[in-house]
Design a protein around this motif. Sequence first.
Motif, PDB file in Angstrom:
ATOM      1  N   SER A  84      69.029  -7.281  45.757  1.00 35.99           N
ATOM      2  CA  SER A  84      67.659  -7.376  45.251  1.00 35.99           C
ATOM      3  C   SER A  84      66.774  -8.166  46.229  1.00 35.99           C
ATOM      4  O   SER A  84      67.181  -9.208  46.753  1.00 35.99           O
ATOM      5  N   LYS A  85      65.530  -7.673  46.470  1.00 36.68           N
ATOM      6  CA  LYS A  85      64.581  -8.364  47.332  1.00 36.68           C
ATOM      7  C   LYS A  85      63.731  -9.365  46.552  1.00 36.68           C
ATOM      8  O   LYS A  85      62.920 -10.093  47.139  1.00 36.68           O
ATOM      9  N   LEU A  86      63.908  -9.388  45.214  1.00 36.66           N
ATOM     10  CA  LEU A  86      63.081 -10.254  44.376  1.00 36.66           C
ATOM     11  C   LEU A  86      63.901 -11.317  43.652  1.00 36.66           C
ATOM     12  O   LEU A  86      63.413 -11.914  42.689  1.00 36.66           O
ATOM     13  N   ALA A  87      65.118 -11.546  44.102  1.00 32.76           N
ATOM     14  CA  ALA A  87      65.989 -12.506  43.422  1.00 32.76           C
ATOM     15  C   ALA A  87      65.490 -13.922  43.672  1.00 32.76           C
ATOM     16  O   ALA A  87      65.431 -14.374  44.817  1.00 32.76           O
ATOM     17  N   HIS A  88      65.116 -14.651  42.606  1.00 29.04           N
ATOM     18  CA  HIS A  88      64.612 -16.022  42.722  1.00 29.04           C
ATOM     19  C   HIS A  88      65.742 -17.052  42.646  1.00 29.04           C
ATOM     20  O   HIS A  88      65.711 -18.072  43.336  1.00 29.04           O
TER      21      HIS A  88
ATOM     22  N   ALA B  99      72.454 -20.370  40.026  1.00 23.82           N
ATOM     23  CA  ALA B  99      71.746 -21.483  39.376  1.00 23.82           C
ATOM     24  C   ALA B  99      72.759 -22.417  38.731  1.00 23.82           C
ATOM     25  O   ALA B  99      73.650 -21.978  37.996  1.00 23.82           O
ATOM     26  N   ILE B 100      72.643 -23.692  39.038  1.00 24.54           N
ATOM     27  CA  ILE B 100      73.477 -24.722  38.409  1.00 24.54           C
ATOM     28  C   ILE B 100      72.540 -25.717  37.742  1.00 24.54           C
ATOM     29  O   ILE B 100      71.694 -26.329  38.397  1.00 24.54           O
TER      30      ILE B 100
END
Length: 211
Positions: A194-198, A202-203
């Motif tokens: 994905s080019k939009l993965a933010h 996440a921890i």
Amino acid sequence: TNGKLISIEANGLTDGTAIDINNDGTDLSTGSLIKLSSKSTSPTNGILSIKANELTDGTAIDINNDGTDLSTGSLIKLSSKSTSPTNGILRIQSNDATNGKLISIEANGLTDGTAIDINNDGTDLSTGSLIKVTSKASGTDAGNNGLIKVIANDMSDGKGLVIETQKLSKGTGIEMINNEKLTTGKLLNLKTTSKLAHNPVAIDASSMTNG
């Protein structure tokens, strides 16, 4: 000691029934339509033996419940007081199978329920496990699809795997150990195109004050 007590031959049977036991009443409670009892300790061929060696399609045992009222009941119930059932209370032996499925569960209409529910209300579980998967797969391309595989390609929201350990203090949530020969492989591999993965990883430990 040998022979047959009851013999039924129905070689030409197509749509009929060899044995038909019908109970139209609604009062059956502690009784049974069929009851098999034996004091044998080692019945090699089983207390109940069903042979269907030529079966290619169809079903050897068909338990059908067309009603919609089944709630706390069960279509199959296995009970045992054995403390060390080495081969399992339920055993499936199909060592010659190389393809296909050994267990197939279809639950297309499932929304809030659970397809498989393994419950352990006891507090003594220590070296045991609720799920154990063992394989001797080795060599090139062996186990490429994973010993455990979860496919949910159409899921756009939700979670693929959830582990809840609310009271965990000194233990470990996820552990991968005993690797001695890692070279070009990976103990953990996470990938997205994905080019939009933010937040691909996440921890969240916002309440941590020490450690």
